[in-house]
Design a protein around this motif. Structure first.
Motif, PDB file in Angstrom:
ATOM      1  N   ALA A  37      -7.306   6.626   4.350  1.00 52.24           N
ATOM      2  CA  ALA A  37      -7.346   5.423   5.217  1.00 52.24           C
ATOM      3  C   ALA A  37      -6.582   5.630   6.523  1.00 52.24           C
ATOM      4  N   LEU A  38      -5.665   6.588   6.515  1.00 55.08           N
ATOM      5  CA  LEU A  38      -4.856   6.836   7.725  1.00 55.08           C
ATOM      6  C   LEU A  38      -5.731   7.112   8.944  1.00 55.08           C
ATOM      7  N   GLY A  39      -6.860   7.763   8.671  1.00 53.29           N
ATOM      8  CA  GLY A  39      -7.762   8.160   9.751  1.00 53.29           C
ATOM      9  C   GLY A  39      -8.249   6.978  10.592  1.00 53.29           C
ATOM     10  N   LYS A  40      -8.250   5.833   9.946  1.00 54.44           N
ATOM     11  CA  LYS A  40      -8.794   4.660  10.666  1.00 54.44           C
ATOM     12  C   LYS A  40      -7.750   4.030  11.590  1.00 54.44           C
ATOM     13  N   LEU A  41      -6.509   4.394  11.444  1.00 54.76           N
ATOM     14  CA  LEU A  41      -5.446   3.792  12.263  1.00 54.76           C
ATOM     15  C   LEU A  41      -5.393   4.451  13.638  1.00 54.76           C
ATOM     16  N   ASP A  42      -4.777   3.707  14.616  1.00 57.26           N
ATOM     17  CA  ASP A  42      -4.641   4.373  15.925  1.00 57.26           C
ATOM     18  C   ASP A  42      -3.457   5.340  15.862  1.00 57.26           C
ATOM     19  N   PRO A  43      -3.415   6.311  16.749  1.00 59.47           N
ATOM     20  CA  PRO A  43      -2.497   7.443  16.618  1.00 59.47           C
ATOM     21  C   PRO A  43      -1.034   7.074  16.371  1.00 59.47           C
ATOM     22  N   LYS A  47       1.031   7.911  12.797  1.00 57.83           N
ATOM     23  CA  LYS A  47       2.208   8.760  12.689  1.00 57.83           C
ATOM     24  C   LYS A  47       3.251   8.157  11.749  1.00 57.83           C
ATOM     25  N   THR A  48       3.638   6.884  11.997  1.00 63.99           N
ATOM     26  CA  THR A  48       4.666   6.258  11.140  1.00 63.99           C
ATOM     27  C   THR A  48       4.163   6.064   9.727  1.00 63.99           C
ATOM     28  N   ALA A  49       2.945   5.569   9.601  1.00 68.71           N
ATOM     29  CA  ALA A  49       2.401   5.335   8.247  1.00 68.71           C
ATOM     30  C   ALA A  49       2.271   6.660   7.515  1.00 68.71           C
ATOM     31  N   GLY A  50       1.850   7.679   8.228  1.00 74.58           N
ATOM     32  CA  GLY A  50       1.689   9.007   7.622  1.00 74.58           C
ATOM     33  C   GLY A  50       3.011   9.542   7.097  1.00 74.58           C
ATOM     34  N   LEU A  51       4.058   9.402   7.899  1.00 72.38           N
ATOM     35  CA  LEU A  51       5.385   9.849   7.462  1.00 72.38           C
ATOM     36  C   LEU A  51       5.814   9.141   6.188  1.00 72.38           C
ATOM     37  N   ALA A  52       5.673   7.805   6.211  1.00 72.07           N
ATOM     38  CA  ALA A  52       6.085   6.985   5.054  1.00 72.07           C
ATOM     39  C   ALA A  52       5.309   7.409   3.809  1.00 72.07           C
ATOM     40  N   LEU A  53       4.008   7.645   4.005  1.00 67.02           N
ATOM     41  CA  LEU A  53       3.158   8.017   2.873  1.00 67.02           C
ATOM     42  C   LEU A  53       3.568   9.372   2.281  1.00 67.02           C
ATOM     43  N   ASN A  54       3.925  10.275   3.188  1.00 65.50           N
ATOM     44  CA  ASN A  54       4.365  11.590   2.716  1.00 65.50           C
ATOM     45  C   ASN A  54       5.638  11.499   1.879  1.00 65.50           C
TER      46      ASN A  54
END
Ligand code: PHE
Length: 347
Positions: A37-43, A47-54
């Motif tokens: 789902a990250l792909g649908k977010l704006d850059p 970045k922040t959501a991706g970090l949190a998810l990791n």
């Protein structure tokens, strides 16, 4: 995320844990879907959501790993507890016990007797060099045993299968000098085969070197040995003058026997059988080992062990000793618990 971690903690089996892992991290797992789902977010957001998810993924992976080792240990312990050996079960009473071959038994008898007479056991290599087998033993260049068809030589080399345990006299004296008091059980090899000769047979050598050693010591030792071995007092022995290159004078020692109901009876009758070769160590042999023959003398003897077995236990075909026929062994073999007890000298 806490709910996932709680679920992981609560897992009771490895199977449950694996189900959770698939539900979270598998192809269609919750976290995998979130990643997609990250792909649908704006850059920026990505970045922040991706970090949190990791971070979330890492924690979950770690929790899964920890739980996995905890559960594996529990499951293994449970399995081990279930597989305990019951040592109180009775052994298989019907199992047939093996026997010691007459060769093993007699070697132990011989060792026990010499040990009790203060002899030390010595051994040497079955494959030896021509020097130890012939030269050092004062065996001349032209001696028939040196013929290539009388002894087993290793191809194109100075090495051979020893033809007598006398080689160990040399090894021992080279190593320790005088005094010496050893017996040497071992295999020897000669090109020979019939009912009374096999290409590999056994000898037991004896060597005593010291100051003032005489022929009387040799005779006394052999008489004691022969009487102990045949478990008889006053066994008649006869010394016949003989020739060995490594002893001077040399003798063969015989004992008398008679045949009764097809069996050999030792110590009676007027037939004589040769038991051993013996003599006073030749001064050249002492010299070859760096021992001064003016100061030291010695005696040596060598016996064929098969002959001693046949004479005491009524075995007539020497080849039987090596065939490993179980029926024969059941008849002529010895129970393993009947080991001669005077073997203190064995090491
Ligand atoms: N080595 C001799 C043989 O094989 C026996 C022997 C040993 C004789 C020691 C004398 C001294 O026949």
């Amino acid at each position: 995320m806490k709910q996932y971690l709680d679920k992981i903690k609560a897992a009771k089996t490895l199977d449950q844990l694996e189900e959770l892992r698939v539900a979270l991290l598998g192809k269609k797992g919750v976290l995998t879907e979130k990643m997609k789902a990250l792909g649908k977010l704006d850059p920026e957001e990505r970045k922040t959501a991706g970090l949190a998810l990791n971070v979330e993924k890492q924690k979950i992976t770690q929790a899964l790993d920890e739980k996995k080792s905890e559960l594996s240990l529990i499951e293994m312990n449970a399995k081990l507890a279930g597989e305990k050996l019951d040592l109180t079960l009775p052994v298989n009473q019907g199992a047939k016990k093996g026997t010691l071959t007459p060769m093993t038994h007699v070697m132990m008898e011989i060792a026990a007797i010499f040990s009790s007479m203060g002899f030390e056991m010595a051994e040497g290599p079955d494959i030896d060099d021509v020097y130890h087998n012939f030269d050092a033993l004062n065996i001349p260049e032209h001696h028939p045993a040196r013929e290539r068809n009388a002894s087993f030589f290793l191809e194109d080399s100075e090495f051979m299968l020893r033809t007598e345990t006398s080689t160990v006299q040399i090894h021992k004296m080279e190593k320790t000098g005088a005094p010496v008091k050893i017996f040497v059980p071992g295999r020897v090899y000669r090109v020979d085969l019939d009912a009374t000769h096999v290409p590999m047979f056994h000898q037991c050598e004896g060597l005593v070197v010291g100051e003032k050693i005489t022929l009387q010591h040799l005779l006394g030792t052999l008489k004691t040995f022969i009487e102990s071995y045949f478990e008889m007092d006053n066994v008649p022995v006869r010394m016949r003058q003989h020739f060995f290159p490594f002893t001077e004078p040399s003798f063969e020692i015989d004992t008398c026997y008679e045949k009764k109901d097809g069996k050999l009876v030792i110590g009676k009758g007027d037939n004589w059988m040769e038991l051993l070769g013996a003599g006073m160590v030749h001064p050249n042999v002492l010299k070859n080992c760096g021992i001064d023959p003016e100061k030291y003398q010695g005696f040596a003897f060598g016996m064929g062990v098969e002959r001693f077995i046949m004479a005491k236990y009524g075995i007539t075909d020497m080849r039987k000793l090596f065939e490993g026929d179980v029926r024969w062994l059941r008849h002529y073999g010895f129970p393993a618990n009947e080991v001669p007890t005077r073997a203190e000298g064995l090491s």
